[in-house]
Write a protein that holds these residues in place. Structure first.
Motif, PDB file in Angstrom:
ATOM      1  N   GLU A   1     -56.281 -55.003  48.300  1.00 51.13           N
ATOM      2  CA  GLU A   1     -56.535 -56.047  47.493  1.00 51.13           C
ATOM      3  C   GLU A   1     -56.275 -57.822  47.788  1.00 51.13           C
ATOM      4  N   LEU A   2     -54.964 -57.688  47.664  1.00 54.19           N
ATOM      5  CA  LEU A   2     -54.841 -59.402  47.980  1.00 54.19           C
ATOM      6  C   LEU A   2     -55.162 -59.732  50.181  1.00 54.19           C
TER       7      LEU A   2
ATOM      8  N   ARG B   1     -48.304 -54.550  40.078  1.00 56.80           N
ATOM      9  CA  ARG B   1     -49.278 -55.200  39.920  1.00 56.80           C
ATOM     10  C   ARG B   1     -48.778 -56.499  38.708  1.00 56.80           C
ATOM     11  N   SER B   2     -48.041 -56.080  37.499  1.00 55.78           N
ATOM     12  CA  SER B   2     -47.183 -57.015  36.664  1.00 55.78           C
ATOM     13  C   SER B   2     -46.123 -57.480  36.917  1.00 55.78           C
TER      14      SER B   2
ATOM     15  N   ARG C   1     -59.118 -48.954  43.930  1.00 58.88           N
ATOM     16  CA  ARG C   1     -59.917 -50.174  43.211  1.00 58.88           C
ATOM     17  C   ARG C   1     -61.049 -50.987  43.769  1.00 58.88           C
TER      18      ARG C   1
ATOM     19  N   TYR D   1     -49.379 -48.922  46.782  1.00 58.76           N
ATOM     20  CA  TYR D   1     -49.411 -50.302  47.356  1.00 58.76           C
ATOM     21  C   TYR D   1     -49.816 -50.600  47.960  1.00 58.76           C
TER      22      TYR D   1
ATOM     23  N   LEU E   1     -53.521 -52.295  46.678  1.00 56.60           N
ATOM     24  CA  LEU E   1     -52.343 -53.555  46.158  1.00 56.60           C
ATOM     25  C   LEU E   1     -52.992 -54.820  47.601  1.00 56.60           C
TER      26      LEU E   1
ATOM     27  N   GLU F   1     -46.811 -60.619  39.187  1.00 54.81           N
ATOM     28  CA  GLU F   1     -47.143 -61.277  38.290  1.00 54.81           C
ATOM     29  C   GLU F   1     -45.937 -62.245  37.530  1.00 54.81           C
TER      30      GLU F   1
END
Length: 369
Positions: free
Chosen positions: A125-126, A154-155, A295, A119, A122, A158
């Protein structure tokens, strides 16, 4: 009984030092130093106990089956890493002096580490997209998310439905069946059990809290009523989404023999561990690209090439393969990780000073020693 180590005492221990303070709290009962008297055996060569050891004080004598000895001194750089990592153990270890050690369950540590690094990717990236990372990090610290495989986070985000509500709104009622759970983004909520004169306020929840998940996990009616005591925002996750996201995705993996065939055909090892772990020992010609940066640095990879991801247990490499597949790369995980290899194979694969490649910022790679 000794007190658990505090965060400052853990910051020098790799990879414990990348865990969050909440994760350290989860490990609290294991973070108590254990004594080892001079001459006492810690473990023998070939030991397979799923434990991670750190030397905190004193000195240890490490001996290989062929009689080579190494003295490990607390406070040295080597003592900041797990002691004789990998199973089966490659050394017999005894206390050369009275010593103190930290002993942590390896499976628990690896689960927390994989989650934290997945995470972090994640959040990075955010953060580049100017999202409210501080609030999201508080949300991801919620114990509910630890039940979700890292590759599904991530899913999950969303699928959250954002709802603005007024003070006095009742979200859950005691005794009703559960069809969703909620996360509190802003405002305050009160948790109440019972009715009338039997009514009891159980808690006031903070931002980032999850509520309603117990009824889903236990398949039982709600055990409390939850009401907003000021205007706020909640994120709703439907029951079917909750359960679908608990399932770990299937990723492609290969045994070492098949990996050798792919390497001969032009594949490359991809080391997704921390840099400190990579520098301890890595596969020849491997590219180091830690999971939390994968990523962001994937642009350095070649989509015409196959990548073979590895880590200690296989958990981080499985998350890496899932991520790479989403990005259009052909990748496999080393089945069950380095720890599942026989000692002879692991020794042949890893080296302390063999050359490899480090992924650097600025869009380039450089040779490592």
């Amino acid at each position: 009984m000794s007190d658990p180590l505090n965060p400052e005492q853990l910051r020098s221990l790799t990879p414990l030092n990348v865990l969050s303070e909440q994760q350290w709290r989860e490990l609290r009962s294991q973070l108590v130093p254990r004594p080892l008297l001079a001459g006492q055996l810690l473990f023998r060569h070939g030991d397979r106990a799923g434990l991670t050891y750190y030397l905190l004080a004193g000195e240890l004598l490490m001996q290989t089956p062929d009689g080579q000895q190494q003295r490990l001194v607390a406070g040295s750089e080597a003592s900041c890493h797990p002691l004789s990592p990998g199973l089966p153990r490659l050394h017999e270890v005894r206390a050369a002096t009275d010593a103190s050690l930290l002993v942590v369950d390896t499976a628990t540590l690896d689960r927390l580490l994989t989650w934290r690094l997945a995470y972090q990717d994640l959040l990075l990236e955010l953060g580049h997209n100017h999202a409210d990372v501080e609030w999201l990090e508080r949300l991801l610290q919620n114990p509910v998310f630890t039940k979700v495989p890292p590759s599904n986070v991530r899913s999950m985000l969303e699928r959250l439905q954002r709802i603005e509500l007024a003070a006095g709104t009742t979200l859950l009622r005691e005794g009703e069946s559960g069809d969703c759970c909620y996360f509190l983004e802003s405002g305050r909520v009160e948790v109440i059990r019972g009715a009338g004169s039997e009514q009891q306020v159980l808690a006031e929840l903070e931002v980032g809290a999850c509520f309603g998940e117990e009824a889903l996990l236990a398949d039982r009616p709600r055990n409390a009523t939850v009401t907003l005591i000021e205007d706020g925002v909640v994120l709703r996750l439907a029951r079917q989404d909750f359960f679908s996201l608990l399932k770990a995705p299937v990723v492609d993996d290969v045994a070492l023999g098949e990996a050798a065939r792919l390497l001969a055909a032009g594949a490359q090892w991809l080391d997704v561990r921390l840099q400190e772990e990579y520098e301890q020992a890595h596969a020849l010609e491997s590219l180091h690209m830690p999971l939390q940066l994968l990523r962001l640095k994937a642009r350095l990879l070649d989509k015409a090439r196959t990548y073979l991801c590895y880590c200690a247990s296989g958990k981080r490499s499985a998350s890496a393969v899932f991520l790479l597949a989403q990005l259009g790369f052909n990748a496999y995980a080393l089945r069950n990780g380095l720890d599942a290899l026989p000692a002879v194979q692991r020794d042949a694969l890893l080296c302390e000073s063999g050359s490899g490649y480090l992924a650097r910022s600025g869009g380039h790679t450089e040779r490592s020693r």
